[in-house]
Write an enzyme that holds these catalytic residues in place. Structure first.
Site, PDB file in Angstrom:
ATOM      1  N   SER A   1      27.908  23.283 -75.353  1.00  0.00           N
ATOM      2  CA  SER A   1      28.875  23.483 -74.270  1.00  0.00           C
ATOM      3  C   SER A   1      28.247  23.646 -72.646  1.00  0.00           C
ATOM      4  CB  SER A   1      29.431  24.887 -74.603  1.00  0.00           C
ATOM      5  OG  SER A   1      30.280  25.245 -73.932  1.00  0.00           O
TER       6      SER A   1
ATOM      7  N   ASP B   1      33.381  22.472 -68.273  1.00  0.00           N
ATOM      8  CA  ASP B   1      32.107  22.396 -68.680  1.00  0.00           C
ATOM      9  C   ASP B   1      31.832  21.124 -69.397  1.00  0.00           C
ATOM     10  OD1 ASP B   1      33.706  23.086 -70.816  1.00  0.00           O
ATOM     11  OD2 ASP B   1      32.369  24.884 -71.592  1.00  0.00           O
TER      12      ASP B   1
ATOM     13  N   ASP C   1      31.439  20.389 -72.473  1.00  0.00           N
ATOM     14  CA  ASP C   1      32.252  20.028 -73.752  1.00  0.00           C
ATOM     15  C   ASP C   1      33.860  20.086 -73.607  1.00  0.00           C
ATOM     16  OD1 ASP C   1      32.531  22.719 -73.912  1.00  0.00           O
ATOM     17  OD2 ASP C   1      32.694  22.759 -76.031  1.00  0.00           O
TER      18      ASP C   1
ATOM     19  N   ASP D   1      35.987  22.726 -73.014  1.00  0.00           N
ATOM     20  CA  ASP D   1      36.715  23.799 -73.511  1.00  0.00           C
ATOM     21  C   ASP D   1      36.942  24.970 -72.480  1.00  0.00           C
ATOM     22  OD1 ASP D   1      34.341  25.000 -73.706  1.00  0.00           O
ATOM     23  OD2 ASP D   1      34.396  25.686 -75.707  1.00  0.00           O
TER      24      ASP D   1
END
Length: 448
Positions: free
Chosen positions: A100, A240, A242, A244
Site C-alpha cells: 500500500s 496511494d 495500491d 485503495d
C-alpha cells in the site's frame, strides 16, 4: 492480529521478513484454506509496481500450483481491482501483492475470498496454523492434477468498464490532475479519466520499481497541491501505491481528506435517497468537525477501530453502504467490497459536475477542528500501550481537555509505531497535548 497477518494482510521487508520461502508457504496454505471445496480452483493474483513484486508473485504462484490451483495473473492492478475481479470472474480467491502506502522495501500479501471481501480472523488463523505446522500434510497433486498459470492482463480494462457504469456524467470541460504515486493506478487512472473526456494531466505515473510512494501519492498530497495550482486544474486526485485510497485537492490547492470526501458523498447520497439508514461508518480517527457536519445534515455516524476492514465489517453487519477513513479509504458497498481510490474519485468528480460547484465550496461546508498526529517509533508497541507512565499522561491530558477536544493513542497495525493524535480548539493546544504524550512514550519506550 496473528503471527503473520496484521490489520491488512501479511507485511514485511521483502526478502528479509517477507521472503520467497514464506510467500511459497502462504500461497500453498492460503490457497488450500480458500479453495479446498473446489475441484479446479481459480485464484487471481495482482501486484503493484514494487521491484519485489515479481519475486513474491513467482513464489506465491508456485505454492498455489502445488495444491492444484489454476492461477490467473492480472499483472499490475489496484487492490480494489483484484477484489472486484475475484467476484466478477467467479474465482475462489484473489491475492494482491502490495504494501500500500509503505516504502518500496516493504511488500505485503493480502487475500480476498470468493465474495471479494478480505478474510476473516478465523480464516487467517487457519492459514497461520498450517504455515507453522511441523509437517506439511497438504495434498500434493501430480501430473495433470497440478495447477497451471495463465495471464489475464485485460482484467484491468474489465474493471475500468465496470467503474464507468457507476456514474451518470462524463467529465468533458474539466481539467483533472492525477497523482498515481508511481503505483498500481499509473496507467489505469489516466486511461479512465481520459476515456470520460476530461482534460487529464498526470504526475507520479512513471513507475520504475523503486519510486512507489516516494514524495508523491495520497501520503504526500502537497506535491499534487502545487501541481494543481501550477497547471490551473479544477481538481486534483491523489492515489496511494495500491490504489485503495484517495486524497483530493481543490482548485485552490487545499487538501481535501477522507473525512471531507465522505461528508460530500454522504450528503449527496442522502439528497438522492441512496444513503442506507441515513448513516455513515467511520473510524475513531475521523475529525470532530466531520461528525458535526453530518449531524447538521441529519446523518448519523457509527465509529469503529482504525482499519478499513473494521469499517467494512460494521457496514456488512448492519446494512450500511458508505464508510471510510480520514486517510482516504472510502468504501461504497453498493459498488465494491473494499476501499477504492478510483471509484471514490469518480463519485466525487461526478458530484462536482452534477452540482456545478467547485470542490472548495463542497468541502468548505465541513469545518475541521485542528488535528495533529505524531508517530513515535518504539521498541514494543504493545508494551508501550500498557506502560503505566503512558496511561497516566493520557489520563491527565483527557482531564485537562474536559470534553473540548479529544486524544487518541494507538499502535500502528503494520509498523513499530505508536500514533498519538489530538484535536483541540487551536493548533497550539493540539501541539502541546501531542508532544506531552509523545515525550513520555519516547522516554519510556522509544527507539534510541
Amino acid at each position: 492480529m496473528g503471527k503473520y497477518f496484521g490489520t491488512d494482510g501479511v507485511r514485511g521487508v521483502a526478502n528479509r521478513e517477507l521472503t520467497p520461502e514464506l510467500a511459497f508457504k502462504i500461497g500453498r496454505c492460503g490457497g488450500y484454506v480458500l479453495t479446498k471445496s473446489a475441484e479446479r480452483p481459480k485464484v487471481l493474483i495482482g501486484r503493484d509496481t514494487r521491484i519485489s513484486g515479481h519475486m513474491l508473485e513467482g513464489a506465491l504462484v508456485a505454492g498455489l500450483l502445488s495444491i492444484g490451483a489454476e492461477v490467473m495473473r492480472l499483472g499490475v492492478i489496484s487492490t480494489p481491482g483484484v477484489a472486484y475481479l475475484t467476484k466478477a470472474l467467479g474465482a475462489q480467491a484473489g491475492i494482491m501483492i502490495s504494501a500500500s502506502h509503505n516504502p518500496v522495501q516493504d511488500n505485503g500479501i493480502k487475500f480476498f475470498g470468493p465474495d471479494g471481501f478480505k478474510l476473516s480472523d478465523e480464516q487467517e488463523q487457519e492459514i497461520e496454523t498450517l504455515i507453522d505446522s511441523p509437517e506439511d500434510m497438504l495434498p500434493r497433486p501430480i501430473g495433470s492434477s497440478l495447477g497451471q498459470v495463465n495471464d489475464y492482463f485485460e482484467g484491468g480494462q474489465k474493471y475500468l468498464q465496470y467503474l464507468k457504469q457507476t456514474i451518470d456524467e462524463d467529465f468533458s470541460g474539466m481539467k483533472i490532475a492525477l497523482d498515481c504515486a508511481h503505483g498500481a493506478t499509473s496507467s489505469l487512472a489516466t486511461y479512465l479519466f481520459a476515456d470520460l473526456e476530461a482534460d487529464v494531466i498526470t504526475m507520479g505515473a512513471s513507475p520504475n520499481g523503486l519510486n512507489i510512494n516516494e514524495g508523491v501519492g495520497s501520503t504526500h498530497p502537497e506535491a499534487l497541491a502545487a501541481f494543481v495550482k501550477e497547471k490551473g486544474a479544477d481538481v486534483g486526485l491523489a492515489f496511494d501505491g495500491d490504489g485503495d485510497r484517495l486524497i483530493a485537492v481543490d482548485e485552490r490547492g487545499n487538501i481535501v481528506d477522507g473525512d471531507q470526501i465522505m461528508y460530500i458523498c454522504a450528503k449527496y447520497l442522502k439528497e438522492t435517497g441512496r444513503l442506507k439508514q441515513q448513516t455513515v461508518v467511520s473510524t475513531v480517527m475521523s475529525n470532530l468537525g466531520f461528525y458535526k457536519a453530518l449531524e447538521a445534515q441529519g446523518i448519523s455516524s457509527v465509529q469503529t477501530a482504525v482499519g478499513d476492514r473494521y469499517v467494512v465489517e460494521e457496514m456488512k453487519k448492519n446494512g450500511y453502504n458508505l464508510g471510510g477513513e480520514q486517510s482516504g479509504h472510502i468504501i461504497f458497498l453498493d459498488y465494491n467490497t473494499t476501499g477504492d481510490g478510483m471509484l471514490t474519485a469518480l463519485q466525487l468528480v461526478n458530484i462536482m459536475k452534477i452540482k456545478g460547484k467547485p470542490l472548495s465550496e463542497l468541502a468548505g461546508e465541513m469545518k475541521k477542528y485542528p488535528q495533529l498526529l505524531v508517530n513515535v517509533r518504539v521498541t514494543d508497541k504493545e508494551k508501550a500501550m500498557e506502560h503505566e507512565q503512558v496511561k497516566k499522561v493520557i489520563a491527565e491530558v483527557e482531564a485537562e481537555m474536559n470534553g473540548n477536544g479529544r486524544v487518541l493513542v494507538r499502535p500502528s497495525g503494520t509498523e513499530p509505531l505508536v500514533r498519538v493524535m489530538a484535536e483541540a480548539p487551536t493548533e497550539e493546544a493540539c501541539r502541546t497535548y501531542v508532544e506531552r504524550i509523545a515525550d513520555v512514550i519516547r522516554r519510556e519506550m522509544g527507539v534510541e
